[in-house]
Enzyme design. Structure first.
Site, PDB file in Angstrom:
ATOM      1  N   GLY A   1       0.841  -1.197   0.000  1.00  0.00           N
ATOM      2  CA  GLY A   1       0.000   0.000   0.000  1.00  0.00           C
ATOM      3  C   GLY A   1       0.872   1.241   0.000  1.00  0.00           C
ATOM      4  O   GLY A   1       2.096   1.165   0.164  1.00  0.00           O
ATOM      5  N   LEU A   2       0.244   2.389  -0.183  1.00  0.00           N
ATOM      6  CA  LEU A   2       0.967   3.654  -0.228  1.00  0.00           C
ATOM      7  C   LEU A   2       1.668   3.960   1.095  1.00  0.00           C
ATOM      8  O   LEU A   2       1.304   3.424   2.142  1.00  0.00           O
ATOM      9  CB  LEU A   2      -0.002   4.792  -0.538  1.00  0.00           C
ATOM     10  CG  LEU A   2      -0.622   4.836  -1.938  1.00  0.00           C
ATOM     11  CD1 LEU A   2      -1.706   5.904  -1.988  1.00  0.00           C
ATOM     12  CD2 LEU A   2       0.443   5.099  -3.000  1.00  0.00           C
TER      13      LEU A   2
ATOM     14  N   SER B   1      -0.211   4.571   4.599  1.00  0.00           N
ATOM     15  CA  SER B   1      -1.494   3.872   4.507  1.00  0.00           C
ATOM     16  C   SER B   1      -1.847   3.153   5.804  1.00  0.00           C
ATOM     17  O   SER B   1      -3.006   2.796   6.033  1.00  0.00           O
ATOM     18  CB  SER B   1      -1.474   2.861   3.363  1.00  0.00           C
ATOM     19  OG  SER B   1      -0.519   1.842   3.609  1.00  0.00           O
ATOM     20  N   GLY B   2      -0.842   2.905   6.652  1.00  0.00           N
ATOM     21  CA  GLY B   2      -1.077   2.173   7.898  1.00  0.00           C
ATOM     22  C   GLY B   2      -0.575   0.747   7.869  1.00  0.00           C
ATOM     23  O   GLY B   2      -0.846  -0.031   8.781  1.00  0.00           O
TER      24      GLY B   2
ATOM     25  N   SER C   1       6.080  -1.874  -1.990  1.00  0.00           N
ATOM     26  CA  SER C   1       6.156  -2.829  -3.111  1.00  0.00           C
ATOM     27  C   SER C   1       5.210  -2.404  -4.232  1.00  0.00           C
ATOM     28  O   SER C   1       4.198  -3.053  -4.483  1.00  0.00           O
ATOM     29  CB  SER C   1       5.855  -4.263  -2.643  1.00  0.00           C
ATOM     30  OG  SER C   1       4.737  -4.356  -1.811  1.00  0.00           O
TER      31      SER C   1
END
Length: 218
Positions: A31-32, A35-36, A105
């Site tokens: 995720g970005l 994003s957590g 990734s």
């Protein structure tokens, strides 16, 4: 490429699983930035350890400052970063440990390569079951990630101070069919961990049947 190497016979994956009383597999968070991912991954690792399972989290802090400290953030270096992480995660999983990776990734092909690596049959023990690979897409709108921006990275990227920053000046290719998708702006960390653990339990990954048929459950 290395030459003149021979794979040395060792315990089978099934034997390790039986002796350690758990299966090894990889949970791959993507995720970005902001994003957590790492927050959820850390809470998941803690929860699995509380269940008595061996688990270990790989993220930028313990990979970028050690194994991959020679890599930058060009597309080539990002590819190599993920390749190495996938190989290390597979080793952990093969040792009957739950590997948890938390990296942006950004490229779909790299994540697919990591998945294929886990599915590949063992050269020495072809009857071993494949290593499960669970892709967890921590989804969040770009504008929300920018609002969070705990390290000020998006601001610097917008100012041109960080080249090739994912989501701004470099692409992020969303997973097409992740096993789990979590909107971290709509769910709490506790809810996210529960969803993942429920998935693992439903797939039978948190329990192992011993040779005499008794269930070993956590």
């Amino acid at each position: 490429m290395a030459t003149n190497i021979t794979w040395h016979p060792s315990l089978s994956r099934n034997e390790r699983n039986t002796y350690r009383k758990q299966r090894g597999f990889t949970i791959w968070f993507t995720g970005l930035s902001a994003s957590g991912k790492s927050t959820i991954a850390t809470a998941l690792e803690q929860h699995l350890l509380h269940l008595g399972l061996a688990a270990y989290r790989l993220d930028g802090d313990n990979v970028r400052f050690g194994l991959n400290k020679d890599l930058g953030f060009s597309e080539t270096d990002r590819n190599e970063n993920i390749r190495r992480i996938a190989e290390v995660a597979k080793l952990f999983a093969d040792s009957s440990t739950i590997a948890i990776t938390s990296f942006i990734s950004p490229y779909r092909a790299d994540r697919n390569t990591a998945r294929e690596l886990h599915a590949a049959p063992s050269a020495v023990h072809p009857d071993d079951e494949p290593l499960a690979f669970i892709e967890v897409f921590v989804d969040i709108p770009l504008e929300v990630a920018e609002q969070r921006d705990p390290k000020g990275l998006y601001k610097k990227a917008r100012e041109g101070k960080i080249p090739e920053f994912t989501g701004i000046s470099a692409p992020y290719e969303e997973p097409e069919n992740p096993e789990i998708k979590i909107r971290s702006d709509q769910r709490s960390v506790e809810e996210a961990v529960k969803e993942i653990v429920d998935y693992l339990d439903a797939k039978g990954l948190l329990k192992l049947n011993s040779a005499d048929g008794r269930g070993l459950e956590y």
